[in-house]
Design a protein around this motif. Sequence first.
Motif, mmCIF file in Angstrom:
data_model
loop_
_atom_site.group_PDB
_atom_site.id
_atom_site.type_symbol
_atom_site.label_atom_id
_atom_site.label_comp_id
_atom_site.label_asym_id
_atom_site.label_seq_id
_atom_site.Cartn_x
_atom_site.Cartn_y
_atom_site.Cartn_z
ATOM 1 N N ASN A 1 0.810 -1.215 0.000
ATOM 2 C CA ASN A 1 0.000 0.000 0.000
ATOM 3 C C ASN A 1 0.844 1.265 0.000
ATOM 4 O O ASN A 1 0.537 2.232 -0.681
ATOM 5 C CB ASN A 1 -0.935 0.002 1.208
ATOM 6 C CG ASN A 1 -1.816 1.231 1.236
ATOM 7 O OD1 ASN A 1 -2.671 1.403 0.379
ATOM 8 N ND2 ASN A 1 -1.599 2.104 2.207
ATOM 9 N N SER B 1 -0.440 2.625 -3.504
ATOM 10 C CA SER B 1 -1.576 3.521 -3.694
ATOM 11 C C SER B 1 -1.219 4.966 -3.355
ATOM 12 O O SER B 1 -1.921 5.877 -3.776
ATOM 13 C CB SER B 1 -2.775 3.063 -2.854
ATOM 14 O OG SER B 1 -2.545 3.285 -1.476
ATOM 15 N N TYR B 2 -0.142 5.177 -2.596
ATOM 16 C CA TYR B 2 0.269 6.550 -2.299
ATOM 17 C C TYR B 2 1.700 6.571 -1.781
ATOM 18 O O TYR B 2 2.239 5.554 -1.344
ATOM 19 C CB TYR B 2 -0.683 7.213 -1.308
ATOM 20 C CG TYR B 2 -0.537 6.780 0.140
ATOM 21 C CD1 TYR B 2 -0.043 7.653 1.101
ATOM 22 C CD2 TYR B 2 -0.923 5.511 0.556
ATOM 23 C CE1 TYR B 2 0.079 7.272 2.426
ATOM 24 C CE2 TYR B 2 -0.811 5.118 1.873
ATOM 25 C CZ TYR B 2 -0.317 6.007 2.810
ATOM 26 O OH TYR B 2 -0.208 5.617 4.121
ATOM 27 N N THR C 1 -1.527 3.220 -7.926
ATOM 28 C CA THR C 1 -2.778 2.537 -8.234
ATOM 29 C C THR C 1 -3.832 2.937 -7.208
ATOM 30 O O THR C 1 -3.515 3.005 -6.022
ATOM 31 C CB THR C 1 -2.572 1.004 -8.174
ATOM 32 O OG1 THR C 1 -1.525 0.641 -9.076
ATOM 33 C CG2 THR C 1 -3.823 0.252 -8.541
ATOM 34 N N PRO C 2 -5.070 3.214 -7.616
ATOM 35 C CA PRO C 2 -6.113 3.500 -6.626
ATOM 36 C C PRO C 2 -6.154 2.421 -5.547
ATOM 37 O O PRO C 2 -6.030 1.229 -5.848
ATOM 38 C CB PRO C 2 -7.397 3.520 -7.465
ATOM 39 C CG PRO C 2 -6.945 3.907 -8.839
ATOM 40 C CD PRO C 2 -5.586 3.279 -8.997
ATOM 41 N N GLN C 3 -6.355 2.844 -4.302
ATOM 42 C CA GLN C 3 -6.203 1.919 -3.173
ATOM 43 C C GLN C 3 -7.139 0.713 -3.254
ATOM 44 O O GLN C 3 -6.720 -0.438 -3.056
ATOM 45 C CB GLN C 3 -6.433 2.667 -1.870
ATOM 46 C CG GLN C 3 -5.992 1.901 -0.645
ATOM 47 C CD GLN C 3 -6.005 2.777 0.582
ATOM 48 O OE1 GLN C 3 -7.057 3.010 1.182
ATOM 49 N NE2 GLN C 3 -4.850 3.284 0.964
ATOM 50 N N LEU D 1 -5.915 -1.594 -5.951
ATOM 51 C CA LEU D 1 -4.751 -2.366 -5.517
ATOM 52 C C LEU D 1 -5.183 -3.557 -4.674
ATOM 53 O O LEU D 1 -4.701 -4.689 -4.861
ATOM 54 C CB LEU D 1 -3.800 -1.466 -4.728
ATOM 55 C CG LEU D 1 -2.534 -2.130 -4.189
ATOM 56 C CD1 LEU D 1 -1.663 -2.644 -5.322
ATOM 57 C CD2 LEU D 1 -1.747 -1.153 -3.319
#
Length: 259
Positions: free
Chosen positions: A52, A76-77, A98-100, A103
């Motif tokens: 993540n 994701s971030y 990638t959007p959480q 993912l």
Amino acid sequence: MDKVLDSPARAVEDIPDGATLAVGGFGLCGIPSTLIGALVGAGTSGLRVVSNNCGVDDWGLGLLLRAGRIARMTSSYVGENKEFARQYLSGELEVELTPQGTLAERLRAGGAGIPAFFTPAGVGTQVEEGGLPWRYAADGSVALASPPKEVREFGGRRYLLEEAITADYALVRAEVADRHGNCVFNAAARNFNPLCATAGRTTVVEADRIVEPGQLPPDAIHLPGVYVDRVVAADPADRRIERRTVRALPTNSTTPQGS
């Protein structure tokens, strides 16, 4: 059936340079820090990590990152890891943001044997159109960008095709594991850990407590041992609180001290 090893170093000794890792945790919660520390000690490099986020500057995956051992991150971030941002922007690190939720579902699909799925997340953005910087050049230009995604319409709504994620190895942290690999996660630590565990071809679990088979009630098990290959004891002292927040007692408080 006894999957317990005597040291974290033994549990990760066969992970080769260039391996793909799915690493559980979210922020500082549920991080397999003991296994990550063993990888740092092993000198393994060129790793392609799916997680993540990438820890913080001095802990978790941040230790591998600072040592230059990670070649690619799928996250994701970026979070609060300054070294992560620096390496990405300077072109030292390839990053697929990638959007959480996407993912999480890509990992779940990989563990379930589903090769791809359609999702509305990212429709009408650069996630769909492509062009998101995966790697920068030294001069700040984009050296490698994300490709456009396949789009299909279902029920009058557009969806993007996302491919599942599998990994050579998964590193996971549980609160309790038995010797057969059955695991229980504590509260929010049951975030990406079970997803990563099922997506890994070889899954290694570090547990705060290891118990004998039969001590975990079947209904309490979050991750069945069939997904787990190795279990080691976690370092109980290697835990972090992301942000400690306390409230000072009012100066006129009549509450007796220590009560």
